[in-house]
Design an enzyme around this catalytic site. Structure first.
Site, mmCIF file in Angstrom:
data_model
loop_
_atom_site.group_PDB
_atom_site.id
_atom_site.type_symbol
_atom_site.label_atom_id
_atom_site.label_comp_id
_atom_site.label_asym_id
_atom_site.label_seq_id
_atom_site.Cartn_x
_atom_site.Cartn_y
_atom_site.Cartn_z
ATOM 1 N N TYR A 1 -1.861 -0.721 10.961
ATOM 2 C CA TYR A 1 -1.983 -1.046 9.529
ATOM 3 C C TYR A 1 -0.708 -0.652 8.790
ATOM 4 C CZ TYR A 1 -3.897 -1.290 4.763
ATOM 5 O OH TYR A 1 -4.111 -1.596 3.432
ATOM 6 N N SER B 1 0.860 -1.195 0.000
ATOM 7 C CA SER B 1 0.000 0.000 0.000
ATOM 8 C C SER B 1 0.891 1.239 0.000
ATOM 9 C CB SER B 1 -0.851 -0.003 1.281
ATOM 10 O OG SER B 1 -1.555 1.205 1.423
HETATM 11 P P1 NDP Z 1 -11.379 -6.193 0.232
HETATM 12 O O1 NDP Z 1 -11.834 -6.116 1.642
HETATM 13 O O2 NDP Z 1 -12.375 -5.948 -0.852
HETATM 14 O O3 NDP Z 1 -10.680 -7.612 -0.036
HETATM 15 C C1 NDP Z 1 -9.904 -8.245 0.931
HETATM 16 C C2 NDP Z 1 -9.779 -9.705 0.543
HETATM 17 O O4 NDP Z 1 -8.962 -10.354 1.511
HETATM 18 C C3 NDP Z 1 -11.117 -10.433 0.530
HETATM 19 O O5 NDP Z 1 -11.152 -11.291 -0.572
HETATM 20 C C4 NDP Z 1 -11.092 -11.225 1.814
HETATM 21 O O6 NDP Z 1 -11.816 -12.434 1.645
HETATM 22 C C5 NDP Z 1 -9.620 -11.521 1.950
HETATM 23 N N1 NDP Z 1 -9.227 -11.871 3.288
HETATM 24 C C6 NDP Z 1 -9.304 -11.128 4.419
HETATM 25 N N2 NDP Z 1 -8.869 -11.820 5.473
HETATM 26 C C7 NDP Z 1 -8.509 -13.045 4.992
HETATM 27 C C8 NDP Z 1 -7.986 -14.207 5.579
HETATM 28 N N3 NDP Z 1 -7.736 -14.274 6.888
HETATM 29 N N4 NDP Z 1 -7.736 -15.270 4.796
HETATM 30 C C9 NDP Z 1 -7.991 -15.228 3.478
HETATM 31 N N5 NDP Z 1 -8.477 -14.147 2.856
HETATM 32 C C10 NDP Z 1 -8.733 -13.074 3.618
HETATM 33 O O7 NDP Z 1 -10.179 -5.171 0.120
HETATM 34 P P2 NDP Z 1 -9.108 -4.806 -1.025
HETATM 35 O O8 NDP Z 1 -9.404 -5.506 -2.280
HETATM 36 O O9 NDP Z 1 -9.008 -3.343 -1.007
HETATM 37 O O10 NDP Z 1 -7.799 -5.377 -0.346
HETATM 38 C C11 NDP Z 1 -6.862 -6.205 -1.002
HETATM 39 C C12 NDP Z 1 -5.463 -5.812 -0.573
HETATM 40 O O11 NDP Z 1 -5.187 -4.501 -1.067
HETATM 41 C C13 NDP Z 1 -5.228 -5.750 0.921
HETATM 42 O O12 NDP Z 1 -3.984 -6.334 1.220
HETATM 43 C C14 NDP Z 1 -5.209 -4.271 1.210
HETATM 44 O O13 NDP Z 1 -4.448 -3.957 2.342
HETATM 45 C C15 NDP Z 1 -4.591 -3.741 -0.067
HETATM 46 N N6 NDP Z 1 -4.812 -2.333 -0.324
HETATM 47 C C16 NDP Z 1 -6.072 -1.824 -0.449
HETATM 48 C C17 NDP Z 1 -6.267 -0.472 -0.639
HETATM 49 C C18 NDP Z 1 -7.626 0.129 -0.698
HETATM 50 O O14 NDP Z 1 -7.740 1.373 -0.584
HETATM 51 N N7 NDP Z 1 -8.692 -0.643 -0.880
HETATM 52 C C19 NDP Z 1 -5.137 0.446 -0.780
HETATM 53 C C20 NDP Z 1 -3.851 -0.195 -0.686
HETATM 54 C C21 NDP Z 1 -3.710 -1.524 -0.465
HETATM 55 P P3 NDP Z 1 -12.697 -13.172 2.765
HETATM 56 O O15 NDP Z 1 -13.282 -12.125 3.662
HETATM 57 O O16 NDP Z 1 -13.715 -13.902 1.927
HETATM 58 O O17 NDP Z 1 -11.756 -14.098 3.449
#
Ligand code: NDP
Length: 240
Positions: A146, A133
């Site tokens: 975070y 990020s």
């Molecule tokens: P979402 O919340 O839409 O997606 C997060 C994903 O992670 C979901 O598919 C969720 O699936 C999965 N997840 C969470 N916990 C677990 C776990 N314990 N095991 C397996 N899967 C898990 O958010 P984003 O798409 O935004 O996030 C994706 C990545 O991008 C993250 O690492 C985030 O930090 C990073 N990011 C996001 C930004 C933003 O502004 N959105 C900016 C910069 C980085 P499920 O709940 O089904 O397990």
């Protein structure tokens, strides 16, 4: 010739889902991991194995990778994307929240690396793509734990890249600014959530998950001899 297997963690929403759809459209068989299996299966992508795996469960992650490799052949890439963002002020935040972030964003990412790295090193081929990020490069209010996890992702990615470069394995860090996904909805502090939404609106909108997926695709599709070490991308109007 069939394209090689790619693994995407956290593929049930946001960036992971967009990446899965894009890479599937490019002809890759996929292993999609997340806890919400029904969301993975609802995409109904061809040549795709969907498994309900919590990335903090190292054995389950490895077992899913082994299973997918038996079906589709060796994994050529993993997108370590699963993550949680539970923003909060340290004086008040429930420690369970920062423990969760450290477990998922840091240890879960290491588990993903662990599941594929020995094979990639032995084959002298492969790509680890870690989703960090902008909060892995600079700090923001309410982001103490975070940012800690994402600075860790940056550090681990760069150090791993050095370690495996001689084995022809690439390590790529993707560092997005704010993206419109479900990520913020899990933050329990309502005031922080509200301020964050206002910040996004003031920018006139933020990146779409598809924008980040496209950056991942671009970096991955370079020839193996070329490693794009890091891509930092954000809405033009994101100043921070
Ligand atoms: P979402 O919340 O839409 O997606 C997060 C994903 O992670 C979901 O598919 C969720 O699936 C999965 N997840 C969470 N916990 C677990 C776990 N314990 N095991 C397996 N899967 C898990 O958010 P984003 O798409 O935004 O996030 C994706 C990545 O991008 C993250 O690492 C985030 O930090 C990073 N990011 C996001 C930004 C933003 O502004 N959105 C900016 C910069 C980085 P499920 O709940 O089904 O397990």
């Amino acid at each position: 010739m069939r394209k090689p297997l790619i693994i995407v963690t956290g593929a049930s929403s946001g960036i992971g889902e967009a990446t899965a759809r894009l890479l599937s459209g490019r002809g890759h068989p996929l292993l999609l991991l997340a806890r919400r299996l029904e969301r993975l299966e609802a995409m109904a992508l061809p040549d795709t194995l969907c498994r309900a795996v919590d990335v903090t469960d190292r054995a389950a992650l490895r077992a899913a990778v082994d299973e997918a490799e038996r079906v589709f052949g060796p994994a050529d890439a993993i997108v370590n994307n699963a993550g949680v963002m539970l923003l909060g002020d340290m004086a008040h935040q429930d420690p369970a929240e920062w423990e969760r972030m450290l477990d998922v964003n840091v240890k879960g990412l290491l588990n993903g690396i662990h599941a594929v790295l020995d094979g990639m090193v032995a084959r002298r081929h492969g790509t680890i793509i870690n989703v960090s990020s902008v909060a892995g490069r600079k700090t923001f209010p309410g982001h103490v734990a975070y940012c800690g996890t994402k600075f860790a992702v940056h550090a681990m990615s760069e150090n791993l890249r050095e370690e495996v470069s001689a084995h022809d394995v690439r390590v790529i860090t993707i560092a997005p600014g704010a993206v419109e996904t479900e990520l913020l909805t899990h933050t329990t502090d309502a005031a922080i959530r509200r301020d964050y939404e206002t910040w996004k609106q003031d920018m006139g909108g933020v990146l779409a998950a598809e924008d980040v997926a496209e950056a991942i695709r671009f970096a991955y599709e370079q020839p193996q001899r070329l490693c794009i070490r890091e891509i930092v991308l954000a809405a033009t109007r994101q100043a921070a």
